[in-house]
Design a protein around this motif. Structure first.
Motif, PDB file in Angstrom:
ATOM      1  N   ASP A 231      25.211  -3.230  -4.347  1.00  0.00           N
ATOM      2  CA  ASP A 231      24.159  -4.236  -4.359  1.00  0.00           C
ATOM      3  C   ASP A 231      22.836  -3.675  -4.835  1.00  0.00           C
TER       4      ASP A 231
ATOM      5  N   VAL B  36      19.225 -10.625  -3.788  1.00  0.00           N
ATOM      6  CA  VAL B  36      20.360 -10.612  -4.719  1.00  0.00           C
ATOM      7  C   VAL B  36      19.841 -10.542  -6.160  1.00  0.00           C
TER       8      VAL B  36
ATOM      9  N   LYS C 123      26.774  -7.435   2.366  1.00  0.00           N
ATOM     10  CA  LYS C 123      27.329  -7.506   1.020  1.00  0.00           C
ATOM     11  C   LYS C 123      27.930  -8.895   0.747  1.00  0.00           C
TER      12      LYS C 123
ATOM     13  N   ARG D 143      25.131 -11.519   0.607  1.00  0.00           N
ATOM     14  CA  ARG D 143      24.427 -11.547  -0.682  1.00  0.00           C
ATOM     15  C   ARG D 143      25.288 -12.237  -1.739  1.00  0.00           C
TER      16      ARG D 143
END
Ligand code: OOB
Length: 537
Positions: A428, A458, A520, A523
């Motif tokens: 990310d 994001v 994770k 996002r």
């Protein structure tokens, strides 16, 4: 904590036996280069024009200055300088004094510089007086107040030798070992704060020496430093260090935009430069308008982020030079398309590894190799890829396999001949025009705001930047004004490229079921929601 970078002995022996690790230090390379190329032009920038002999004199002056400060061999020095000739005299001067530069970007601010200085236990910080409208000395003073090891701040003013012309000190006679750490690069930082990347003389010089012929860089070349000189790409792929190794000319561009770079290309006969994709697009657009003679430019390297095939196809017809795609990382591995590769390879792939001893794996989620042409995780080890970050056991456990492969975090497809196409990323971070922004790091800053209850950052596709950052924020009570929140972020002492490009306030993250979703997955869900057009901007 000593700086080191160690390979298993049998691999080190192989890299030496094959001639990759030549056993030469930067200091030895420079001594030879200055002796052989004394009268040739080494570096041009601003009002300065230095021959190799003059560069050598400036290196010795800077080295003497650092020794006179009382710095001891092995001490670390954070270097934060824009694209000026002094970048080279300071960097090589530190090496001449057996000191180790730690490279920060001009965009970094006190929070980041303090982090690098603390992590490196740096004894000194070198900054410019002013660049791009920012005064560095007050920031340096703040950092110094925060980091106890930091005994000295050195300010570089344009045109003046950093320590004056009269400084004298006995320079160390003994050179360091070629397997010792020559310099420290900064990681893009996929999780949390940036990590320190110690690179040895042997490994870094190998990657540079091997890059030069692949990029057509020789003594007659003129390399334009358009991207920040401290970044690994314009430094070593083959970059301004490559130009010095070849005895070529380095041209420092104070900014990478066409209005600044094009006149320099014309005036200096620049033959090669490196750009990130958004800048390459700007250059293509500006070249159409004409007005500058760019005919000396032979090779345009583009890398740091994915260069889309449609844009890549425009380079030769519109700029009249050969495109070279560069897919690299400060941790090591660098891939290049070759200058004589067919058009479809040059425009459709991000190249292949430098070295026959680069080991490249493309693996599925379970760790099994995928077939050529299928997407998988890229892992690598080799003669110029690090085996560990400095002083970060947790990051090392995540980023390296037990047999020493670096998990790049990139998802790629491999084609015959070893050519790689970058498909995306498993980690990310936001690749914002080549600047890597860690989602976690930005979330941590946002969470410190009193009106932020939770935040998830994001990447979203962006026509110009490639990717932009978008922060989803659940406010705590009343939502802050967007502009005020952005201004507050800037006040956290971080690089401007880390301030979210877009902010979306939401009531909740709509995490389904038990809500036990990893950051994770969260996002990914938010990104998907936004791309499906459900986001409220
Ligand atoms: C270069 O180095 P870093 O350390 O700033 O970033 C490395 C990451 C890679 O892992 C990859 O995610 C991305 O940047 N990247 C690319 C790319 N080049 C780098 N993604 C797609 N296409 C490309 N051509 O960025 C760097 C270091 C040395 C040479 C060139 C770039």
């Amino acid at each position: 904590m000593p700086l080191q970078q160690l390979w298993p002995e049998e691999l080190a022996e192989r890299y030496r036996a094959r001639g990759h690790w030549a056993g030469e230090t930067f200091r030895a390379m420079l001594r030879r280069r200055i002796a052989e190329s004394g009268e040739r032009m080494a570096v041009v920038g601003g009002a300065e024009r230095w021959t190799y002999a003059e560069l050598g004199r400036r290196i010795d002056l800077a080295a003497a200055g650092f020794v006179a400060l009382g710095l001891q061999p092995g001490d670390r020095v954070v270097v934060q300088l824009p694209n000026v000739p002094e970048f080279l005299s300071v960097t090589f001067g530190l090496m001449r004094a057996n000191l180790v530069p730690v490279f920060a970007l001009p965009a970094h601010r006190e929070t980041e510089i303090a982090h690098f200085a603390r992590k490196a236990e740096a004894a000194a910080l070198v900054v410019a007086e002013r660049h791009d409208g920012f005064d560095y000395p007050p920031m340096a003073a703040l950092v110094q107040a925060e980091v106890p090891t930091l005994r000295h701040v050195v300010v570089i003013a344009p045109g003046a030798a950093p320590f004056g012309e009269g400084v004298r000190a006995a320079l160390p006679e003994e050179d360091v070992s070629p397997s010792s750490v020559a310099l420290v690069q900064i990681s893009g930082g996929s999780t949390g704060l940036s990590k320190l990347i110690p690179r040895t003389h042997d490994d870094y010089l190998y990657s540079i020496r091997a890059s030069n012929p692949i990029c057509g860089l020789d003594a007659d070349s003129r390399y334009l430093v358009a991207l920040p000189a401290a970044h690994n790409f314009p430094m070593s792929s083959p970059g301004h260090f490559g130009a010095i190794v070849a005895g070529a000319r380095v041209v420092m561009a104070p900014a990478p935009t066409p209005d600044v770079a094009f006149p320099l290309i014309a005036a200096q006969g620049v033959t090669i430069t490196g750009l990130v994709p958004p800048l390459a697009l700007l250059w293509l657009q500006a070249a159409k308008r004409g007005g500058h003679d760019l005919s000396s430019l032979q090779v345009l390297q583009v890398g740091g982020a994915k260069f889309m095939a449609e844009a890549a196809k425009r380079v030769r017809p519109e700029l009249g030079c050969t495109l070279q795609q560069v897919f690299g990382m400060a941790e090591g591995l660098v891939n290049y398309t070759r200058l004589d590769d067919p058009e479809d390879i040059v425009t459709g792939t991000q190249g292949r590894a430098i070295s026959p001893d680069d080991e490249v794996l493309v693996l599925d989620d379970a760790g099994a190799p995928v077939a050529d042409g299928e997407a998988g995780h890229l892992l690598t080890r080799g003669p110029y890829t690090i085996r560990a970050y400095h002083d970060d056991p947790a990051a090392n456990a995540r980023a390296f396999t037990p047999d020493g492969f670096y998990r790049t975090g990139d998802v790629v497809r491999r084609f015959p001949g070893g050519y790689l196409e970058v498909q995306g990323r498993a980690t990310d971070h936001i690749n914002r025009a080549g600047e890597k922004v860690s989602a976690e790091e930005v979330e941590d800053h946002l969470l410190a705001h009193p009106q932020v209850f939770d935040a998830a950052v994001v990447s979203l596709p962006d026509r110009f930047l490639g990717e932009r950052s978008c922060a989803f924020i659940i406010p705590d009570g009343t939502a802050p004004e967007q502009a005020a929140l952005k201004a507050w972020m800037r006040g956290r002492g971080i690089a401007a490229f880390k301030v979210p490009d877009q902010i979306v306030f939401v009531d909740d993250f709509a995490t389904t079921a038990v809500g036990k979703v990893s950051r994770k997955e969260l996002r990914a869900a938010l990104r998907a929601r936004m791309l499906a057009g459900e986001g409220t901007a």
